[in-house]
Write a protein that holds these residues in place. Structure first.
Motif, PDB file in Angstrom:
ATOM      1  N   THR A   1     -12.733  13.026   2.124  1.00 20.20           N
ATOM      2  CA  THR A   1     -11.447  13.203   2.822  1.00 20.20           C
ATOM      3  C   THR A   1     -11.553  14.172   3.985  1.00 20.20           C
ATOM      4  O   THR A   1     -10.563  14.795   4.360  1.00 20.20           O
TER       5      THR A   1
ATOM      6  N   THR B   1     -12.000  13.360   7.012  1.00 22.14           N
ATOM      7  CA  THR B   1     -11.458  12.735   8.219  1.00 22.14           C
ATOM      8  C   THR B   1     -10.135  12.043   7.867  1.00 22.14           C
ATOM      9  O   THR B   1      -9.881  11.744   6.698  1.00 22.14           O
ATOM     10  N   PRO B   2      -9.307  11.769   8.874  1.00 19.18           N
ATOM     11  CA  PRO B   2      -8.077  11.008   8.609  1.00 19.18           C
ATOM     12  C   PRO B   2      -8.361   9.643   7.982  1.00 19.18           C
ATOM     13  O   PRO B   2      -7.627   9.194   7.110  1.00 19.18           O
ATOM     14  N   THR B   3      -9.440   9.000   8.382  1.00 14.60           N
ATOM     15  CA  THR B   3      -9.808   7.701   7.814  1.00 14.60           C
ATOM     16  C   THR B   3     -10.134   7.843   6.331  1.00 14.60           C
ATOM     17  O   THR B   3      -9.745   7.008   5.517  1.00 14.60           O
ATOM     18  N   GLY B   4     -10.819   8.904   5.976  1.00 15.39           N
ATOM     19  CA  GLY B   4     -11.153   9.152   4.575  1.00 15.39           C
ATOM     20  C   GLY B   4      -9.910   9.419   3.747  1.00 15.39           C
ATOM     21  O   GLY B   4      -9.793   8.936   2.607  1.00 15.39           O
TER      22      GLY B   4
ATOM     23  N   ARG C   1      -6.997   8.245   4.329  1.00 13.14           N
ATOM     24  CA  ARG C   1      -6.336   6.939   4.189  1.00 13.14           C
ATOM     25  C   ARG C   1      -7.019   6.118   3.109  1.00 13.14           C
ATOM     26  O   ARG C   1      -6.371   5.488   2.279  1.00 13.14           O
ATOM     27  N   ARG C   2      -8.366   6.139   3.083  1.00 14.95           N
ATOM     28  CA  ARG C   2      -9.097   5.411   2.035  1.00 14.95           C
ATOM     29  C   ARG C   2      -8.731   5.957   0.655  1.00 14.95           C
ATOM     30  O   ARG C   2      -8.545   5.190  -0.292  1.00 14.95           O
TER      31      ARG C   2
ATOM     32  N   HIS D   1      -5.470   4.527  -0.413  1.00 17.87           N
ATOM     33  CA  HIS D   1      -5.605   3.103  -0.743  1.00 17.87           C
ATOM     34  C   HIS D   1      -6.317   2.899  -2.085  1.00 17.87           C
ATOM     35  O   HIS D   1      -5.937   2.012  -2.857  1.00 17.87           O
TER      36      HIS D   1
ATOM     37  N   ASP E   1     -15.895   3.373   1.738  1.00 21.97           N
ATOM     38  CA  ASP E   1     -17.090   3.434   2.576  1.00 21.97           C
ATOM     39  C   ASP E   1     -18.237   3.739   1.614  1.00 21.97           C
ATOM     40  O   ASP E   1     -18.324   4.859   1.095  1.00 21.97           O
TER      41      ASP E   1
END
Length: 96
Positions: free
Chosen positions: A11, A13-16, A18-19, A22, A60
């Motif tokens: 976590t 990054t913002p993408t992490g 978000r994952r 989800h 990822d």
């Protein structure tokens, strides 16, 4: 079948982040959260395959980790709870 699913999603990054959300939502669709990153799931073989596919589409694989432990039937009912840990209620009726 009973599964104990644990996950660790990067976590940083913002993408992490978000994952992570989800992954949690996918697990909530099939089981009960018993700790922040731990779910108890009671599902059929087909549902487990669907959940696995859904999780593989989210994570990822170079940064995240998910572990699923298949347990003998009835294991969740035999679990010992220490501290603030209410039972997940797998056998409770669903209310819509």
């Amino acid at each position: 079948m009973e599964l104990l699913i644990t996950y660790d999603v990067d976590t940083t990054t913002p993408t992490g982040r978000r994952r992570l959300r989800h992954v949690a939502r996918a697990c909530e669709a099939y089981g009960s959260r018993v700790q922040k990153s731990v779910f108890e799931v009671v599902a059929s073989e087909a549902q487990v395959l669907l959940l696995r596919h859904r999780l593989l589409d989210i994570i990822d694989p170079d940064l995240d980790s998910i572990r699923a432990y298949r347990l003998p039937a009835g294991s969740f009912g035999d679990a010992a709870h220490l501290g603030h840990s209410p039972p997940a209620g797998h056998n409770a009726p669903l209310v819509f």
